[in-house]
Scaffold this active site. Structure first.
Site, PDB file in Angstrom:
ATOM      1  CG  HIS A  27       0.332  11.497 -11.297  1.00 46.07           C
ATOM      2  ND1 HIS A  27       0.204  11.617  -9.940  1.00 46.07           N
ATOM      3  CD2 HIS A  27       0.743  10.212 -11.498  1.00 46.07           C
ATOM      4  CE1 HIS A  27       0.502  10.465  -9.349  1.00 46.07           C
ATOM      5  NE2 HIS A  27       0.836   9.593 -10.292  1.00 46.07           N
ATOM      6  CE1 TYR A  32       1.769   8.828  -6.000  1.00 48.58           C
ATOM      7  CE2 TYR A  32       3.939   9.340  -5.139  1.00 48.58           C
ATOM      8  CZ  TYR A  32       3.145   8.824  -6.125  1.00 48.58           C
ATOM      9  OH  TYR A  32       3.730   8.286  -7.250  1.00 48.58           O
TER      10      TYR A  32
HETATM   11  P1  NAD Z   1       8.955  -0.357  -5.584  1.00 51.29           P
HETATM   12  O1  NAD Z   1       9.232  -1.166  -6.786  1.00 51.29           O
HETATM   13  O2  NAD Z   1       9.905   0.721  -5.219  1.00 51.29           O
HETATM   14  O3  NAD Z   1       8.776  -1.403  -4.395  1.00 51.29           O
HETATM   15  C1  NAD Z   1       8.384  -0.999  -3.134  1.00 51.29           C
HETATM   16  C2  NAD Z   1       8.258  -2.253  -2.276  1.00 51.29           C
HETATM   17  O4  NAD Z   1       9.541  -2.827  -2.094  1.00 51.29           O
HETATM   18  C3  NAD Z   1       7.700  -1.929  -0.895  1.00 51.29           C
HETATM   19  O5  NAD Z   1       6.823  -2.991  -0.522  1.00 51.29           O
HETATM   20  C4  NAD Z   1       8.945  -1.945  -0.018  1.00 51.29           C
HETATM   21  O6  NAD Z   1       8.641  -2.288   1.314  1.00 51.29           O
HETATM   22  C5  NAD Z   1       9.783  -2.993  -0.692  1.00 51.29           C
HETATM   23  N1  NAD Z   1      11.213  -2.778  -0.486  1.00 51.29           N
HETATM   24  C6  NAD Z   1      11.916  -1.626  -0.677  1.00 51.29           C
HETATM   25  N2  NAD Z   1      13.207  -1.822  -0.417  1.00 51.29           N
HETATM   26  C7  NAD Z   1      13.355  -3.116  -0.023  1.00 51.29           C
HETATM   27  C8  NAD Z   1      14.460  -3.901   0.373  1.00 51.29           C
HETATM   28  N3  NAD Z   1      15.684  -3.385   0.417  1.00 51.29           N
HETATM   29  N4  NAD Z   1      14.228  -5.193   0.691  1.00 51.29           N
HETATM   30  C9  NAD Z   1      12.991  -5.720   0.639  1.00 51.29           C
HETATM   31  N5  NAD Z   1      11.900  -5.029   0.252  1.00 51.29           N
HETATM   32  C10 NAD Z   1      12.083  -3.733  -0.081  1.00 51.29           C
HETATM   33  O7  NAD Z   1       7.468   0.256  -5.744  1.00 51.29           O
HETATM   34  P2  NAD Z   1       6.859   1.683  -5.516  1.00 51.29           P
HETATM   35  O8  NAD Z   1       7.246   2.252  -4.198  1.00 51.29           O
HETATM   36  O9  NAD Z   1       5.423   1.599  -5.802  1.00 51.29           O
HETATM   37  O10 NAD Z   1       7.537   2.557  -6.677  1.00 51.29           O
HETATM   38  C11 NAD Z   1       8.590   3.443  -6.426  1.00 51.29           C
HETATM   39  C12 NAD Z   1       8.103   4.884  -6.441  1.00 51.29           C
HETATM   40  O11 NAD Z   1       7.709   5.257  -7.756  1.00 51.29           O
HETATM   41  C13 NAD Z   1       6.837   5.139  -5.609  1.00 51.29           C
HETATM   42  O12 NAD Z   1       7.083   5.143  -4.222  1.00 51.29           O
HETATM   43  C14 NAD Z   1       6.384   6.455  -6.184  1.00 51.29           C
HETATM   44  O13 NAD Z   1       7.132   7.523  -5.640  1.00 51.29           O
HETATM   45  C15 NAD Z   1       6.696   6.252  -7.674  1.00 51.29           C
HETATM   46  N6  NAD Z   1       5.526   5.748  -8.460  1.00 51.29           N
HETATM   47  C16 NAD Z   1       5.046   6.540  -9.457  1.00 51.29           C
HETATM   48  C17 NAD Z   1       3.955   6.128 -10.197  1.00 51.29           C
HETATM   49  C18 NAD Z   1       3.410   7.018 -11.259  1.00 51.29           C
HETATM   50  O14 NAD Z   1       2.253   6.830 -11.666  1.00 51.29           O
HETATM   51  N7  NAD Z   1       4.176   7.957 -11.779  1.00 51.29           N
HETATM   52  C19 NAD Z   1       3.350   4.886  -9.944  1.00 51.29           C
HETATM   53  C20 NAD Z   1       3.869   4.096  -8.933  1.00 51.29           C
HETATM   54  C21 NAD Z   1       4.968   4.535  -8.205  1.00 51.29           C
END
Ligand code: NAD
Length: 318
Positions: free
Chosen positions: A139, A81
């Site tokens: 990862h 990231y």
């Molecule tokens: P998420 O499902 O958490 O959704 C994020 C989206 O939701 C963003 O657009 C945000 O603006 C919106 N959002 C958040 N809270 C909100 C609210 N209260 N109302 C309206 N919209 C809202 O997706 P993400 O962030 O991609 O996934 C969560 C975390 O998981 C990532 O930030 C990362 O740390 C981790 N992740 C890990 C992998 C991996 O390969 N291990 C892959 C993807 C994500």
């Protein structure tokens, strides 16, 4: 062959949270009144964290500082990231002691092999401004994952890492079984995509058998279409109305009540505060069942183990 990490993280796959055995522990409250989940190695991970995927150093800094003010004590990042330094700065500025905060990061495949592992972990500690990381995931299940795993085990023995996790190993269950069988220090948690449309029921059963906790990425469907789809779901919308909560809160309360660790990504301060405010109400059994019935095992991320192979050639210049 080098490609930008931005593209890489775009295709990053993930893991969900194995929960059955942990539902009871998830009701335990930590000092700041939020739940923790007991891991197989005895550590307690704060159930609710902030995700930082897609955030620059500055954006991650601002979001994490805000989250810490709101009571979050768990931060999810990754080498890929490229924002760990911003998070380190936020933690320092918060004035909260290091021991009260759970930091998760992830080792990228190019860090696994050629003896890179130990050095990569030292560099991670430097970027995060700490002398230990609470949890480090492999990862991606590609490349010389066993060499990466051995480096994490060594880091645990040296006190540099407290717990090991597997991220995206649901992409290939043979690889998942292989690393689990060979592990001398067992992993304690998986990170996989997990949300009401992709509840990962079968994989979670395998995790429960191995005493692996389950942490969900894309808990709200990710940014973009998945997010919009879940928020527009008629069941989620009607529950939001019934409980006087936002669709995001209904979904996150479901994660929490299922016993998953959840790490929603948010940068908007109002969203950051709203998301963790799910410990003051609960969904009835019947309403939990309604959300369970939305499951169609339809992941929003469509990458496969085969398409993830190129990650082993993607250098993270950070
Ligand atoms: P998420 O499902 O958490 O959704 C994020 C989206 O939701 C963003 O657009 C945000 O603006 C919106 N959002 C958040 N809270 C909100 C609210 N209260 N109302 C309206 N919209 C809202 O997706 P993400 O962030 O991609 O996934 C969560 C975390 O998981 C990532 O930030 C990362 O740390 C981790 N992740 C890990 C992998 C991996 O390969 N291990 C892959 C993807 C994500």
């Amino acid at each position: 062959m080098k490609k930008s990490v931005f593209i890489a993280s775009f295709f990053a796959a993930a893991v969900v949270f194995g929960a059955f055995a942990f539902a009871e522990d998830s009701e335990m409250k930590s000092e700041n009144n939020y739940a923790t989940i007991q891991l197989g190695n005895g550590l307690k991970i704060p159930q609710f964290g902030i995700g930082t995927y897609g955030s620059s150093e500055q954006q991650a800094h601002d979001a994490v500082l805000e989250a810490l003010k709101d009571g979050y004590r768990h931060i999810d990042t990754a080498h890929a990231y490229r924002n760990e330094r911003g998070i380190a700065k936020a933690i320092k500025e918060s004035g909260i002691s290091r021991s009260e905060i759970w930091i998760t990061s992830k080792l990228w495949p190019t860090d696994y092999s050629n003896g890179n592992g130990a050095q990569s972990i030292d560099k991670m500690l430097e970027r995060l401004g700490t002398d230990y990381v609470d949890l480090v995931y492999l990862h991606q299940p590609v490349g010389d994952y066993m060499a990466g795993y051995r480096a994490l085990e060594e880091a645990v023995r040296q006190g540099k890492v407290r717990a090991i996790g597997l991220s995206n190993f649901d992409l290939n269950e043979k690889v998942f079984e292989d690393v689990y069988a060979k592990a001398e220090i067992k992993p304690v948690i998986v990170q996989i995509e997990l949300n009401p449309y992709a509840q990962r029921v079968e994989f979670r059963k395998k995790c429960a058998e191995k005493n692996l906790a389950v942490e969900g990425w894309f808990p709200l469907g990710g940014s973009g279409k998945g997010n919009e789809t879940l928020f527009a779901d008629s069941t989620i919308k009607s529950l939001a109305e019934k409980y006087g909560k936002s669709p995001a809160q209904i979904i996150l309360r479901w994660h929490v009540q299922e016993g998953f660790s959840t790490i929603p990504g948010a940068r908007n301060p109002a969203h950051i505060a709203e998301n963790i405010a799910v410990y003051g109400f609960s969904l009835s059994d019947a309403d939990m069942e309604k959300i369970r019935s939305l499951n169609r095992e339809q992941r929003f991320y469509t990458g496969t183990w085969e398409s993830a192979q190129h990650f082993k050639d993607v250098e993270i210049n950070y």
